[in-house]
Design an enzyme around this catalytic site. Structure first.
Site, short mmCIF file in Angstrom:
data_model
loop_
_atom_site.label_atom_id
_atom_site.label_comp_id
_atom_site.label_asym_id
_atom_site.label_seq_id
_atom_site.Cartn_x
_atom_site.Cartn_y
_atom_site.Cartn_z
N ASP A 10 0.87 -1.18 0.00
CA ASP A 10 0.00 0.00 0.00
C ASP A 10 0.90 1.23 0.00
O ASP A 10 2.09 1.14 0.28
CB ASP A 10 -0.90 0.00 1.25
N SER A 11 0.29 2.38 -0.26
CA SER A 11 1.06 3.63 -0.20
C SER A 11 1.45 3.94 1.25
O SER A 11 2.31 4.78 1.48
CB SER A 11 0.21 4.77 -0.76
N CYS A 73 -3.72 -0.83 -2.12
CA CYS A 73 -3.99 0.59 -2.42
C CYS A 73 -4.93 0.70 -3.62
O CYS A 73 -4.65 0.18 -4.71
CB CYS A 73 -2.65 1.26 -2.73
N GLU A 152 -5.91 9.45 9.38
CA GLU A 152 -4.53 9.49 9.87
C GLU A 152 -4.42 10.32 11.15
O GLU A 152 -3.55 10.09 11.98
CB GLU A 152 -3.59 10.00 8.78
N CYS A 184 -11.15 3.27 -1.17
CA CYS A 184 -9.86 3.75 -0.66
C CYS A 184 -9.56 2.97 0.62
O CYS A 184 -10.48 2.67 1.40
CB CYS A 184 -9.94 5.25 -0.36
N HIS A 186 -8.38 3.76 3.41
CA HIS A 186 -8.70 4.38 4.70
C HIS A 186 -10.20 4.42 5.01
O HIS A 186 -10.58 4.56 6.17
CB HIS A 186 -8.18 5.82 4.74
N1 DGL Z 1 -3.93 3.95 -0.20
C1 DGL Z 1 -4.57 5.00 -0.93
C2 DGL Z 1 -5.77 4.43 -1.67
O1 DGL Z 1 -6.36 3.44 -1.29
C3 DGL Z 1 -4.99 6.15 -0.02
C4 DGL Z 1 -3.84 6.99 0.50
C5 DGL Z 1 -3.04 7.64 -0.63
O2 DGL Z 1 -3.52 8.60 -1.26
O3 DGL Z 1 -1.94 7.16 -0.86
O4 DGL Z 1 -6.17 4.96 -2.67
#
Ligand code: DGL
Length: 268
Positions: A10-11, A73, A152, A184, A186
């Site tokens: 993931d990011s 992600c 976050e 997403c 989050h």
């Molecule tokens: N992990 C990213 C997503 O699911 C969210 C956070 C980001 O913008 O990196 O799109």
């Protein structure tokens, strides 16, 4: 096949919502998770950059011996899945298609809302995936970039969350949708707050849950054996990762290691 881990990237920390679901469904698998905390967020970045980062992340997981790669992600899944599928020697699963399948099965009135980062919404990946399944479904989307920051900050139960959710979702609610895709990593953390704003008549699709159905098609369920191990790697900010991770997982990420970004990865 059993000895190699499932690789998830993931990011950053949000992909732990996907990790959590996979861990629940596959208790005997070893899992390696990589969060690119040095370069988060991916949402506002260009497609080329997201593809480049995604390739590097996947290569790192291959170096860890991953037998399969799950792109937790949504932004990477939306933009880089096809490239990774074409270039990697192991199966690659993204979160978009599983979420699209669940949403199409859920809707009764054929009107689905999709929320995600700017990158995910711009890519129209959910539109394409849902339309491929059922061309008659109408899709309405909205980028909700501030949701990532709310999570976050740990403000999912704060009154500010409700105000921002109302602001972002008001236009979608006018479209008479009966299903909303949380596109997403989050957003599942905001599920309760979103439900309070939109009411219980709209079904929420959690792509973190949906991805385990896809994995089940590829991974055989092993006979009960020893519990799988977890390994966590990040590219920066271990303390922040640990702190948010303990909220998402309800436990400590004991084996957390920082790796240095670069051509050849190494542990610092
Ligand atoms: N992990 C990213 C997503 O699911 C969210 C956070 C980001 O913008 O990196 O799109």
């Amino acid at each position: 096949m059993r000895k190699q881990p499932v690789g998830i990237f993931d990011s950053g920390v949000g992909g732990l919502t996907v990790f959590k679901e996979i861990r629940k469904s596959f208790p005997y698998e070893d899992i390696v998770y990589f969060g690119d905390t040095a370069r988060v967020p991916y949402g506002p970045k260009s497609s080329n950059t997201v593809i480049e980062y995604s390739i590097q992340n996947a290569r790192f997981l291959l170096q860890c011996g991953a037998k399969i790669i799950v792109i937790a992600c949504n932004t990477s899944s939306a933009i880089a899945l096809e490239t990774l599928k074409k270039t990697l020697p192991v199966p690659v699963i993204g979160v978009i298609e599983p979420g699209a399948i669940s949403a199409s099965q859920s809707t009764k009135n054929g009107r689905i809302g999709v929320i995600g980062t700017d990158g995910t919404i711009r890519s129209r990946a959910y539109h394409e995936a849902i339309s491929k399944i059922n061309n008659n479904i109408e899709i309405f989307s909205k980028a909700c970039p501030l949701f990532v920051s709310i999570v976050e900050e740990g403000w999912e139960n704060h009154s500010v969350a409700k105000i921002i959710i109302e602001e972002y979702l008001s236009s979608l609610l006018k479209k008479n949708i009966d299903t909303l895709v949380l596109g997403c990593t989050h957003y599942p953390i905001l599920k309760q707050a979103i439900k309070e704003v939109i009411g219980s008549h709209i079904a929420l699709i959690d792509s973190a849950e949906a991805v385990t159905n896809e994995l089940r098609k590829i991974l055989p369920q092993p006979e009960a054996s020893i519990e799988g191990s977890d390994k966590f790697y990040v590219s920066d900010n271990e303390d922040k990762f640990r702190q948010i991770a303990s909220r998402i997982l309800g436990k400590d990420t004991e084996s957390l290691v920082k790796v240095k970004l670069g051509e050849s990865w190494y542990i610092t």
